[in-house]
Design a protein around this motif. Structure first.
Motif, short mmCIF file in Angstrom:
data_model
loop_
_atom_site.label_atom_id
_atom_site.label_comp_id
_atom_site.label_asym_id
_atom_site.label_seq_id
_atom_site.Cartn_x
_atom_site.Cartn_y
_atom_site.Cartn_z
N UNK A 96 -7.09 -18.42 13.79
CA UNK A 96 -5.94 -17.98 14.57
C UNK A 96 -4.81 -18.98 14.45
N UNK A 97 -3.62 -18.48 14.12
CA UNK A 97 -2.39 -19.27 14.18
C UNK A 97 -1.60 -18.75 15.36
N UNK A 98 -1.19 -19.67 16.24
CA UNK A 98 -0.58 -19.28 17.51
C UNK A 98 0.67 -20.11 17.77
N UNK A 99 1.73 -19.44 18.23
CA UNK A 99 2.96 -20.14 18.64
C UNK A 99 2.97 -20.24 20.16
N UNK A 100 3.02 -21.45 20.65
CA UNK A 100 3.05 -21.69 22.10
C UNK A 100 4.40 -21.30 22.71
N UNK A 101 5.44 -21.21 21.89
CA UNK A 101 6.78 -20.91 22.39
C UNK A 101 6.99 -19.41 22.61
N UNK A 102 6.70 -18.58 21.58
CA UNK A 102 7.02 -17.15 21.69
C UNK A 102 5.78 -16.25 21.69
N UNK A 103 4.58 -16.85 21.66
CA UNK A 103 3.31 -16.13 21.69
C UNK A 103 2.98 -15.37 20.41
N UNK A 104 3.69 -15.66 19.31
CA UNK A 104 3.33 -15.07 18.02
C UNK A 104 1.88 -15.46 17.72
N UNK A 105 1.14 -14.52 17.12
CA UNK A 105 -0.25 -14.80 16.78
C UNK A 105 -0.62 -14.08 15.50
N UNK A 106 -1.33 -14.78 14.63
CA UNK A 106 -1.84 -14.19 13.40
C UNK A 106 -3.33 -14.53 13.34
N UNK A 107 -4.16 -13.49 13.29
CA UNK A 107 -5.61 -13.68 13.32
C UNK A 107 -6.21 -13.11 12.04
N UNK A 108 -7.08 -13.89 11.39
CA UNK A 108 -7.84 -13.38 10.25
C UNK A 108 -9.32 -13.65 10.52
N UNK A 109 -10.15 -12.81 9.95
CA UNK A 109 -11.59 -12.95 10.13
C UNK A 109 -12.23 -13.14 8.76
N UNK A 110 -13.03 -14.17 8.64
CA UNK A 110 -13.75 -14.46 7.41
C UNK A 110 -15.21 -14.10 7.64
N UNK A 111 -15.73 -13.20 6.82
CA UNK A 111 -17.13 -12.79 6.93
C UNK A 111 -17.97 -13.63 5.98
N UNK A 112 -19.08 -14.15 6.49
CA UNK A 112 -19.94 -15.01 5.67
C UNK A 112 -21.12 -14.26 5.08
N UNK A 113 -21.68 -13.34 5.84
CA UNK A 113 -22.85 -12.60 5.39
C UNK A 113 -22.41 -11.31 4.71
N UNK A 114 -22.92 -11.10 3.50
CA UNK A 114 -22.64 -9.86 2.79
C UNK A 114 -23.96 -9.28 2.33
N UNK A 115 -24.00 -7.98 2.26
CA UNK A 115 -25.15 -7.29 1.73
C UNK A 115 -24.74 -6.64 0.42
N UNK A 116 -25.66 -5.95 -0.20
CA UNK A 116 -25.33 -5.26 -1.45
C UNK A 116 -24.36 -4.12 -1.17
#
Length: 166
Positions: free
Chosen positions: A36-56
């Motif tokens: 998560x990247x977050x701006x304390x001033x204007x509340x902008x937020x960018x969230x990414x999710x990294x998945x570690x477990x993968x199946x076939x």
């Protein structure tokens, strides 16, 4: 969870962004890291999710034979597409795609709601009527196909056909 002030600037107000990272284990997906990247001033937020477990990678097919099949639980991972060839319908993953748990009925209802945005053309109205018929238990048979490169999607039925992808 530690918060780190970065050198990156907020795209909205140009203040410095803060970075947070959290590891978690969630049902169906397994281990993930949330960035998560977050701006304390204007509340902008960018969230990414990294998945570690993968199946076939796999394709899951489920033929809807009766009204009870509409209650079947479906988990669609964020990486998966859903097709219903008989309706020429497809739900494709996008950049901000999220996984979800629903039922076959929920998928059909979602498609019908999206059709409402398209207006009242003859083809659109015909497709809405077909979906209403399927939801009410009409004899029309359909197939739900989930194509998932992460291999995480599931349909909770003993009648699914699973095809592993190379």
């Amino acid at each position: 969870m530690e918060e780190i002030k970065t050198e990156a600037r907020c795209p909205n107000c140009n203040e410095f962004l803060f970075y947070l990272e959290a590891d978690n284990d969630i049902p169906y997906e397994g281990k993930i890291t949330i960035h998560t990247y977050l701006c304390r001033n204007c509340s902008y937020r960018n969230v990414t999710i990294e998945r570690h477990d993968r199946e076939s990678p796999k394709i899951i097919k489920f033929k809807i034979k009766n009204k009870n099949d509409l209650k079947t639980i479906v988990y669609r991972s964020p990486d998966a597409s859903v097709q219903i060839p008989e309706l020429d319908a497809e739900i494709s993953p996008g950049i901000a795609s999220k996984g979800y748990i629903t039922t076959v009925e929920g998928i059909l209802t979602s498609i019908k709601e999206k059709l409402a945005i398209m207006g009242d053309g003859e083809d659109v109205n015909y497709l809405k009527q077909r979906i209403d018929g399927i939801l009410s238990g009409a004899e029309e048979k359909i197939t739900i196909i989930i194509d998932d490169n992460s291999g995480k999607s599931k349909i909770n039925s003993g009648r699914v056909e699973i095809i592993l992808k190379e």
